[in-house]
Motif scaffolding. Structure first.
Motif, PDB file in Angstrom:
ATOM      1  N   ILE A 182     -64.828 -18.025 -16.223  1.00 17.10           N
ATOM      2  CA  ILE A 182     -63.557 -17.631 -16.829  1.00 17.10           C
ATOM      3  C   ILE A 182     -62.576 -18.769 -16.628  1.00 17.10           C
ATOM      4  CG2 ILE A 182     -61.600 -16.038 -16.742  1.00 17.10           C
ATOM      5  CD1 ILE A 182     -63.523 -13.894 -15.680  1.00 17.10           C
ATOM      6  N   HIS A 183     -62.027 -19.285 -17.727  1.00 18.26           N
ATOM      7  CA  HIS A 183     -61.001 -20.325 -17.636  1.00 18.26           C
ATOM      8  C   HIS A 183     -59.668 -19.655 -17.346  1.00 18.26           C
ATOM      9  CE1 HIS A 183     -58.423 -23.603 -19.723  1.00 18.26           C
ATOM     10  NE2 HIS A 183     -58.545 -23.858 -18.430  1.00 18.26           N
ATOM     11  N   PHE A 184     -59.099 -19.935 -16.181  1.00 22.84           N
ATOM     12  CA  PHE A 184     -57.864 -19.277 -15.753  1.00 22.84           C
ATOM     13  C   PHE A 184     -56.666 -19.877 -16.466  1.00 22.84           C
ATOM     14  CE2 PHE A 184     -54.113 -18.971 -13.034  1.00 22.84           C
ATOM     15  CZ  PHE A 184     -54.084 -17.614 -12.759  1.00 22.84           C
ATOM     16  N   THR A 185     -55.887 -19.019 -17.122  1.00 25.35           N
ATOM     17  CA  THR A 185     -54.633 -19.445 -17.746  1.00 25.35           C
ATOM     18  C   THR A 185     -53.449 -18.656 -17.220  1.00 25.35           C
ATOM     19  OG1 THR A 185     -55.046 -17.938 -19.607  1.00 25.35           O
ATOM     20  CG2 THR A 185     -55.753 -20.248 -19.858  1.00 25.35           C
ATOM     21  N   SER A 186     -53.679 -17.410 -16.784  1.00 25.46           N
ATOM     22  CA  SER A 186     -52.621 -16.579 -16.214  1.00 25.46           C
ATOM     23  C   SER A 186     -53.273 -15.389 -15.521  1.00 25.46           C
ATOM     24  CB  SER A 186     -51.667 -16.069 -17.299  1.00 25.46           C
ATOM     25  OG  SER A 186     -52.306 -15.087 -18.100  1.00 25.46           O
ATOM     26  N   PRO A 187     -52.574 -14.764 -14.570  1.00 29.08           N
ATOM     27  CA  PRO A 187     -53.135 -13.561 -13.953  1.00 29.08           C
ATOM     28  C   PRO A 187     -53.407 -12.447 -14.964  1.00 29.08           C
ATOM     29  CG  PRO A 187     -51.389 -14.454 -12.579  1.00 29.08           C
ATOM     30  CD  PRO A 187     -51.360 -15.238 -13.859  1.00 29.08           C
ATOM     31  N   ASP A 188     -52.535 -12.272 -15.935  1.00 27.62           N
ATOM     32  CA  ASP A 188     -52.741 -11.210 -16.921  1.00 27.62           C
ATOM     33  C   ASP A 188     -54.012 -11.446 -17.729  1.00 27.62           C
ATOM     34  OD1 ASP A 188     -50.472  -9.896 -16.095  1.00 27.62           O
ATOM     35  OD2 ASP A 188     -49.212 -10.601 -17.744  1.00 27.62           O
ATOM     36  N   ALA A 189     -54.226 -12.698 -18.145  1.00 26.82           N
ATOM     37  CA  ALA A 189     -55.429 -13.019 -18.910  1.00 26.82           C
ATOM     38  C   ALA A 189     -56.674 -12.853 -18.052  1.00 26.82           C
ATOM     39  CB  ALA A 189     -55.339 -14.429 -19.469  1.00 26.82           C
ATOM     40  N   LEU A 190     -56.579 -13.218 -16.777  1.00 26.05           N
ATOM     41  CA  LEU A 190     -57.709 -13.032 -15.869  1.00 26.05           C
ATOM     42  C   LEU A 190     -58.039 -11.556 -15.703  1.00 26.05           C
ATOM     43  CD1 LEU A 190     -59.794 -13.936 -13.793  1.00 26.05           C
ATOM     44  CD2 LEU A 190     -57.945 -14.001 -12.088  1.00 26.05           C
ATOM     45  N   GLU A 191     -57.015 -10.741 -15.513  1.00 26.63           N
ATOM     46  CA  GLU A 191     -57.230  -9.301 -15.389  1.00 26.63           C
ATOM     47  C   GLU A 191     -57.958  -8.756 -16.619  1.00 26.63           C
ATOM     48  OE1 GLU A 191     -54.576  -5.395 -14.277  1.00 26.63           O
ATOM     49  OE2 GLU A 191     -53.743  -6.808 -15.739  1.00 26.63           O
ATOM     50  N   ALA A 192     -57.515  -9.172 -17.807  1.00 24.44           N
ATOM     51  CA  ALA A 192     -58.148  -8.706 -19.043  1.00 24.44           C
ATOM     52  C   ALA A 192     -59.607  -9.143 -19.111  1.00 24.44           C
ATOM     53  CB  ALA A 192     -57.373  -9.219 -20.255  1.00 24.44           C
ATOM     54  N   ALA A 193     -59.878 -10.394 -18.700  1.00 30.01           N
ATOM     55  CA  ALA A 193     -61.250 -10.906 -18.748  1.00 30.01           C
ATOM     56  C   ALA A 193     -62.160 -10.151 -17.783  1.00 30.01           C
ATOM     57  CB  ALA A 193     -61.256 -12.395 -18.426  1.00 30.01           C
ATOM     58  N   LEU A 194     -61.641  -9.804 -16.616  1.00 36.31           N
ATOM     59  CA  LEU A 194     -62.455  -9.057 -15.654  1.00 36.31           C
ATOM     60  C   LEU A 194     -62.665  -7.609 -16.091  1.00 36.31           C
ATOM     61  CD1 LEU A 194     -60.957 -10.493 -12.348  1.00 36.31           C
ATOM     62  CD2 LEU A 194     -63.244 -10.941 -13.288  1.00 36.31           C
ATOM     63  N   ILE A 195     -61.644  -7.019 -16.689  1.00 41.32           N
ATOM     64  CA  ILE A 195     -61.804  -5.663 -17.239  1.00 41.32           C
ATOM     65  C   ILE A 195     -62.847  -5.678 -18.363  1.00 41.32           C
ATOM     66  CG2 ILE A 195     -60.646  -3.884 -18.605  1.00 41.32           C
ATOM     67  CD1 ILE A 195     -58.108  -4.497 -16.955  1.00 41.32           C
ATOM     68  N   ASP A 196     -62.794  -6.707 -19.202  1.00 37.71           N
ATOM     69  CA  ASP A 196     -63.753  -6.830 -20.303  1.00 37.71           C
ATOM     70  C   ASP A 196     -65.185  -6.922 -19.793  1.00 37.71           C
ATOM     71  OD1 ASP A 196     -64.244  -7.256 -23.214  1.00 37.71           O
ATOM     72  OD2 ASP A 196     -64.943  -9.223 -22.514  1.00 37.71           O
ATOM     73  N   ARG A 197     -65.346  -7.509 -18.613  1.00 41.27           N
ATOM     74  CA  ARG A 197     -66.692  -7.655 -18.030  1.00 41.27           C
ATOM     75  C   ARG A 197     -67.076  -6.441 -17.193  1.00 41.27           C
ATOM     76  NH1 ARG A 197     -64.765 -12.582 -19.092  1.00 41.27           N
ATOM     77  NH2 ARG A 197     -66.166 -14.390 -19.282  1.00 41.27           N
ATOM     78  N   GLY A 198     -66.190  -5.464 -17.107  1.00 42.43           N
ATOM     79  CA  GLY A 198     -66.488  -4.274 -16.330  1.00 42.43           C
ATOM     80  C   GLY A 198     -66.403  -4.476 -14.825  1.00 42.43           C
ATOM     81  N   VAL A 199     -65.668  -5.516 -14.405  1.00 45.68           N
ATOM     82  CA  VAL A 199     -65.550  -5.826 -12.986  1.00 45.68           C
ATOM     83  C   VAL A 199     -64.316  -5.180 -12.381  1.00 45.68           C
ATOM     84  CG1 VAL A 199     -65.406  -7.723 -11.306  1.00 45.68           C
ATOM     85  CG2 VAL A 199     -66.815  -7.967 -13.334  1.00 45.68           C
ATOM     86  N   LEU A 200     -63.300  -4.963 -13.174  1.00 40.50           N
ATOM     87  CA  LEU A 200     -62.097  -4.242 -12.721  1.00 40.50           C
ATOM     88  C   LEU A 200     -61.987  -2.915 -13.472  1.00 40.50           C
ATOM     89  CD1 LEU A 200     -59.197  -6.858 -12.409  1.00 40.50           C
ATOM     90  CD2 LEU A 200     -60.275  -5.558 -10.560  1.00 40.50           C
TER      91      LEU A 200
END
Length: 200
Positions: A182-200
């Motif tokens: 995951i290329h980090f650009t912001s905490p919000d984008a990271l949260e979305a990426a982890l939710i998309d992967r079913g990790v959060l």
């Protein structure tokens, strides 16, 4: 939720690193400190520090004697450069830990400045189950060896991991060995990426 292991970069993801702040007070302004960084080729020399070289040796390559002396003081001034945590990412890390997701870290960080960083952010030395500091190993991201070393320490395979970094070249390096990146650009984008992967 998946059983993935989440691997964080630190600088630029969990901690804001601003190297010019080492010298801003000494030079009287941020602009003067940025100019010093440019004329001493600081970022290239610092990368070599991250790969294991000592700053006293790197300083010898700075031509101007006054600049050389200032550069040699970097380790002693380092705590000024990492004052601010990136709170939103720490909140995500805490959520991951609270739900039982293993968290690890791979950081390109000098062996000399890492203890200084821990003075400012002691939790960095406590929160990760496995940790790889490039300057202690003698190689750095995106070298494939550093990702394999993390996997060995954590007792996982690359396919078990999700790696987060603000440097796309490092994310590409992780992907090259089979780690989801995951290329980090912001905490919000990271949260979305982890939710998309079913990790959060």
């Amino acid at each position: 939720m998946t059983s993935k292991h989440v691997v964080f970069d630190i600088g630029g993801v969990l901690v804001d690193w601003q190297p010019h702040l080492a010298w801003a007070d000494r030079f009287g302004s941020a602009e003067a400190a940025h100019a010093f960084i440019e004329r001493t080729n600081f970022r290239a020399l610092n990368a070599r520090g991250d790969a294991g070289e000592r700053f006293a040796d790197l300083a010898l390559e700075v031509e101007d004697p006054d600049d050389r002396a200032h550069f040699a003081d970097y380790v002693s001034l380092y705590t000024k450069t990492v004052v601010d945590p990136i709170h939103g990412t720490w909140a995500i890390l805490d959520r991951l830990k609270a739900q039982g997701t293993p968290v690890h870290a791979i950081t390109n960080w000098s062996a000399e400045t890492w203890p200084e960083g821990l003075k400012v952010h002691p939790r960095l030395g406590q929160v990760f189950e496995a940790l790889v500091v490039s300057g202690q190993e003698g190689f750095m991201k995106p070298d494939a060896r550093i990702f394999h070393l993390l996997c060995d320490r954590a007792g996982v395979t690359p396919e078990d991991c999700i790696f987060i970094d603000d440097g796309l070249h490092n994310v590409d390096g992780a992907r090259a060995v089979g780690i989801d990146g995951i290329h980090f650009t912001s905490p919000d984008a990271l949260e979305a990426a982890l939710i998309d992967r079913g990790v959060l």
